[in-house]
Design a protein around this motif. Structure first.
Motif, PDB file in Angstrom:
ATOM      1  N   GLY A 125      -1.095   9.549  -9.112  1.00  0.00           N
ATOM      2  CA  GLY A 125       0.285   9.337  -9.526  1.00  0.00           C
ATOM      3  C   GLY A 125       1.273   9.262  -8.385  1.00  0.00           C
ATOM      4  O   GLY A 125       2.483   9.144  -8.609  1.00  0.00           O
ATOM      5  N   ILE A 126       0.795   9.343  -7.149  1.00  0.00           N
ATOM      6  CA  ILE A 126       1.682   9.208  -5.995  1.00  0.00           C
ATOM      7  C   ILE A 126       2.133   7.761  -5.878  1.00  0.00           C
ATOM      8  O   ILE A 126       1.316   6.837  -5.928  1.00  0.00           O
ATOM      9  CB  ILE A 126       0.966   9.653  -4.710  1.00  0.00           C
ATOM     10  CG1 ILE A 126       0.703  11.162  -4.744  1.00  0.00           C
ATOM     11  CG2 ILE A 126       1.776   9.291  -3.471  1.00  0.00           C
ATOM     12  CD1 ILE A 126      -0.138  11.670  -3.581  1.00  0.00           C
ATOM     13  N   THR A 127       3.431   7.566  -5.729  1.00  0.00           N
ATOM     14  CA  THR A 127       3.967   6.212  -5.574  1.00  0.00           C
ATOM     15  C   THR A 127       4.625   5.992  -4.225  1.00  0.00           C
ATOM     16  O   THR A 127       4.990   4.866  -3.896  1.00  0.00           O
ATOM     17  CB  THR A 127       5.010   5.913  -6.669  1.00  0.00           C
ATOM     18  OG1 THR A 127       6.131   6.799  -6.506  1.00  0.00           O
ATOM     19  CG2 THR A 127       4.420   6.082  -8.064  1.00  0.00           C
ATOM     20  N   THR A 128       4.776   7.044  -3.435  1.00  0.00           N
ATOM     21  CA  THR A 128       5.508   6.956  -2.175  1.00  0.00           C
ATOM     22  C   THR A 128       4.540   7.110  -1.007  1.00  0.00           C
ATOM     23  O   THR A 128       3.765   8.070  -0.953  1.00  0.00           O
ATOM     24  CB  THR A 128       6.599   8.049  -2.115  1.00  0.00           C
ATOM     25  OG1 THR A 128       7.367   8.015  -3.318  1.00  0.00           O
ATOM     26  CG2 THR A 128       7.521   7.813  -0.931  1.00  0.00           C
ATOM     27  N   PHE A 129       4.615   6.162  -0.063  1.00  0.00           N
ATOM     28  CA  PHE A 129       3.682   6.117   1.061  1.00  0.00           C
ATOM     29  C   PHE A 129       4.471   5.993   2.363  1.00  0.00           C
ATOM     30  O   PHE A 129       5.310   5.113   2.506  1.00  0.00           O
ATOM     31  CB  PHE A 129       2.713   4.943   0.918  1.00  0.00           C
ATOM     32  CG  PHE A 129       1.810   5.063  -0.280  1.00  0.00           C
ATOM     33  CD1 PHE A 129       0.538   5.611  -0.160  1.00  0.00           C
ATOM     34  CD2 PHE A 129       2.246   4.665  -1.538  1.00  0.00           C
ATOM     35  CE1 PHE A 129      -0.290   5.748  -1.261  1.00  0.00           C
ATOM     36  CE2 PHE A 129       1.424   4.798  -2.653  1.00  0.00           C
ATOM     37  CZ  PHE A 129       0.154   5.340  -2.521  1.00  0.00           C
ATOM     38  N   ASP A 130       4.180   6.893   3.303  1.00  0.00           N
ATOM     39  CA  ASP A 130       4.911   6.936   4.564  1.00  0.00           C
ATOM     40  C   ASP A 130       4.000   6.602   5.734  1.00  0.00           C
ATOM     41  O   ASP A 130       2.885   7.125   5.835  1.00  0.00           O
ATOM     42  CB  ASP A 130       5.508   8.336   4.767  1.00  0.00           C
ATOM     43  CG  ASP A 130       6.252   8.445   6.083  1.00  0.00           C
ATOM     44  OD1 ASP A 130       7.388   7.934   6.160  1.00  0.00           O
ATOM     45  OD2 ASP A 130       5.701   9.032   7.036  1.00  0.00           O
ATOM     46  N   THR A 131       4.487   5.742   6.625  1.00  0.00           N
ATOM     47  CA  THR A 131       3.719   5.360   7.798  1.00  0.00           C
ATOM     48  C   THR A 131       4.687   5.119   8.951  1.00  0.00           C
ATOM     49  O   THR A 131       5.860   5.472   8.873  1.00  0.00           O
ATOM     50  CB  THR A 131       2.858   4.107   7.493  1.00  0.00           C
ATOM     51  OG1 THR A 131       2.004   3.834   8.603  1.00  0.00           O
ATOM     52  CG2 THR A 131       3.711   2.896   7.166  1.00  0.00           C
ATOM     53  N   ALA A 132       4.208   4.537  10.047  1.00  0.00           N
ATOM     54  CA  ALA A 132       5.053   4.217  11.202  1.00  0.00           C
ATOM     55  C   ALA A 132       4.337   3.192  12.063  1.00  0.00           C
ATOM     56  O   ALA A 132       3.110   3.087  12.040  1.00  0.00           O
ATOM     57  CB  ALA A 132       5.365   5.468  12.022  1.00  0.00           C
ATOM     58  N   ASP A 133       5.134   2.460  12.860  1.00  0.00           N
ATOM     59  CA  ASP A 133       4.536   1.416  13.693  1.00  0.00           C
ATOM     60  C   ASP A 133       3.648   1.989  14.787  1.00  0.00           C
ATOM     61  O   ASP A 133       2.757   1.307  15.291  1.00  0.00           O
ATOM     62  CB  ASP A 133       5.622   0.522  14.308  1.00  0.00           C
ATOM     63  CG  ASP A 133       6.667   1.294  15.109  1.00  0.00           C
ATOM     64  OD1 ASP A 133       6.533   2.523  15.235  1.00  0.00           O
ATOM     65  OD2 ASP A 133       7.627   0.654  15.602  1.00  0.00           O
ATOM     66  N   ILE A 134       3.837   3.255  15.168  1.00  0.00           N
ATOM     67  CA  ILE A 134       3.021   3.865  16.219  1.00  0.00           C
ATOM     68  C   ILE A 134       1.703   4.426  15.691  1.00  0.00           C
ATOM     69  O   ILE A 134       0.761   4.638  16.445  1.00  0.00           O
ATOM     70  CB  ILE A 134       3.806   4.993  16.930  1.00  0.00           C
ATOM     71  CG1 ILE A 134       3.052   5.461  18.188  1.00  0.00           C
ATOM     72  CG2 ILE A 134       4.118   6.142  15.997  1.00  0.00           C
ATOM     73  CD1 ILE A 134       3.778   6.523  18.980  1.00  0.00           C
ATOM     74  N   TYR A 135       1.600   4.671  14.401  1.00  0.00           N
ATOM     75  CA  TYR A 135       0.410   5.319  13.853  1.00  0.00           C
ATOM     76  C   TYR A 135      -0.818   4.439  14.060  1.00  0.00           C
ATOM     77  O   TYR A 135      -0.799   3.236  13.781  1.00  0.00           O
ATOM     78  CB  TYR A 135       0.583   5.619  12.364  1.00  0.00           C
ATOM     79  CG  TYR A 135       1.629   6.676  12.052  1.00  0.00           C
ATOM     80  CD1 TYR A 135       2.230   7.416  13.045  1.00  0.00           C
ATOM     81  CD2 TYR A 135       2.009   6.931  10.733  1.00  0.00           C
ATOM     82  CE1 TYR A 135       3.180   8.375  12.756  1.00  0.00           C
ATOM     83  CE2 TYR A 135       2.965   7.895  10.434  1.00  0.00           C
ATOM     84  CZ  TYR A 135       3.550   8.607  11.450  1.00  0.00           C
ATOM     85  OH  TYR A 135       4.495   9.549  11.159  1.00  0.00           O
ATOM     86  N   GLY A 136      -1.864   5.083  14.524  1.00  0.00           N
ATOM     87  CA  GLY A 136      -3.080   4.350  14.863  1.00  0.00           C
ATOM     88  C   GLY A 136      -3.199   4.092  16.352  1.00  0.00           C
ATOM     89  O   GLY A 136      -4.181   3.510  16.814  1.00  0.00           O
ATOM     90  N   ALA A 137      -2.160   4.520  17.132  1.00  0.00           N
ATOM     91  CA  ALA A 137      -2.195   4.319  18.584  1.00  0.00           C
ATOM     92  C   ALA A 137      -3.485   4.892  19.176  1.00  0.00           C
ATOM     93  O   ALA A 137      -3.966   5.920  18.712  1.00  0.00           O
ATOM     94  CB  ALA A 137      -0.981   4.984  19.223  1.00  0.00           C
ATOM     95  N   PRO A 138      -4.084   4.208  20.161  1.00  0.00           N
ATOM     96  CA  PRO A 138      -3.524   3.089  20.932  1.00  0.00           C
ATOM     97  C   PRO A 138      -3.597   1.742  20.232  1.00  0.00           C
ATOM     98  O   PRO A 138      -3.131   0.745  20.783  1.00  0.00           O
ATOM     99  CB  PRO A 138      -4.373   3.082  22.202  1.00  0.00           C
ATOM    100  CG  PRO A 138      -5.709   3.589  21.751  1.00  0.00           C
ATOM    101  CD  PRO A 138      -5.399   4.629  20.703  1.00  0.00           C
TER     102      PRO A 138
END
Length: 343
Positions: free
Chosen positions: A43-56
């Protein structure tokens, strides 16, 4: 799943947000996608990420999230991402200059496979760029339809006030702040939360389980489980502050309180965070789908004054006193990949 309004806006977010920092990696694409699907199923509808995530491999986390959500009705989810921390090797691949904000947003939209993001957040405050330049860039993205709402992350109370004043002039209000907050880390309570509330900004708090410590996975005098953040080179820098015997013993005392309430330690920790009316959503990182079933749903516990006092008492001991971090964090360099708090 329950929902709350984000600040003084009309945007509804799920009480639990699925975050993908340190959890959605290129070498774990199958499992990462399973985590996103499990969040949707919960039931989660909100997802948070960022352009740096997954670096390098900058942007890798956004790519995984975008690919997994591509078959989901766009209007049924809220996609949140961020800009500021380094997202490439160049001198302009960081910060909140107009150039980087515009280019980063274009890249994020491409990786997320969407025409717009629901909330675009300044990942840190940029001391090297005029605040007017940043806020005008955000306002232009909103008016172009690429961004619906604007927020920030880990800004001080003074920075929130300065940014909100400019945003108001541009008729594109700041609606959220994303700080760290948990039973063990309450730094924002003294200044940041009161300022944000007065400005109509909701809190999207990260690390509500203190990097897994409040999930009960780490025990005193016991090696951390293999695969946990405590044995990961990057994650250990953040969880390390909680790994001392006094804190881990105190956490076990809180676990006893949770059992007396008929719930689990992580559910109590999440319920405690959401008990604060200033909190709009708690962001949890999910590296395995079963973590969602272990932690959700978050119960509506009757956290009376007696229960809250018992929790605070459990987080103290005769030798070390209060084990909760309440002091203001030190100021970090504008683009330090390490967050602006004591490590």
């Amino acid at each position: 799943m329950r929902f709350r309004t984000l600040g003084r806006s009309g945007l509804k977010v799920s009480e639990i947000t699925c975050g993908n920092w340190l959890t959605h990696e290129p070498d774990r694409i199958g499992e990462s996608k399973a985590c996103v699907q499990a969040a949707l199923d919960a039931g989660i509808t909100t997802f948070d990420t960022a352009d740096i995530y997954g670096a390098p491999n900058y942007g890798a986390a956004e790519e995984i999230l975008g690919a997994t959500l591509s078959g989901t009705r766009r209007g049924s989810v809220q996609i949140l991402t961020k800009v500021c921390l380094p997202s490439g090797p160049g001198p302009n691949d960081r910060g909140l200059s107009r150039k980087h904000v515009m280019e980063s947003c274009t890249g994020s939209l491409r990786r997320l496979q969407t025409d717009y993001v629901d909330l675009y957040q300044a990942h840190r405050f940029d001391e090297e760029t005029p605040l007017e330049e940043t806020m005008l860039a955000f306002a232009d993205l909103v008016r172009a339809g690429k961004v619906l709402y604007v927020g920030v992350s880990e800004w001080t109370a003074e920075q929130l006030q300065e940014g909100a004043a400019l945003a108001k002039e541009l008729h594109v209000p700041l609606i959220s702040n994303q700080p760290q907050y948990s039973l063990l880390w309450r730094v924002i309570e003294a200044e940041v939360v009161p300022a944000a509330v007065s400005l109509g900004m909701g809190q999207l708090v990260w690390s509500p389980l203190a990097q897994g410590v409040l999930a009960g996975k780490y025990l005193p005098d016991t090696p951390p489980p293999q695969g946990s953040r405590a044995v990961d080179e990057r994650g250990a820098r953040f969880v390390g502050r909680y790994m001392g015997r006094p804190v881990l013993e105190a956490v076990q005392r809180v676990a006893t309180i949770a059992a007396d309430l008929g719930t689990s330690l992580p559910r109590l920790a999440l319920a405690w965070v959401l008990h604060n009316p200033a909190i709009s959503s708690a962001i949890i990182g999910v590296s395995r789908p079963e973590q969602l079933t272990q932690n959700l749903p978050v119960p509506e516990l009757d956290l009376t004054d007696d229960v809250l006092t018992a929790i605070d008492h459990a987080l103290t001991d005769p030798e070390h006193g209060d084990l909760v971090e309440r002091s203001p964090a030190k100021t970090a360099k504008p683009f330090d990949v390490m967050p602006a708090w004591r490590v």
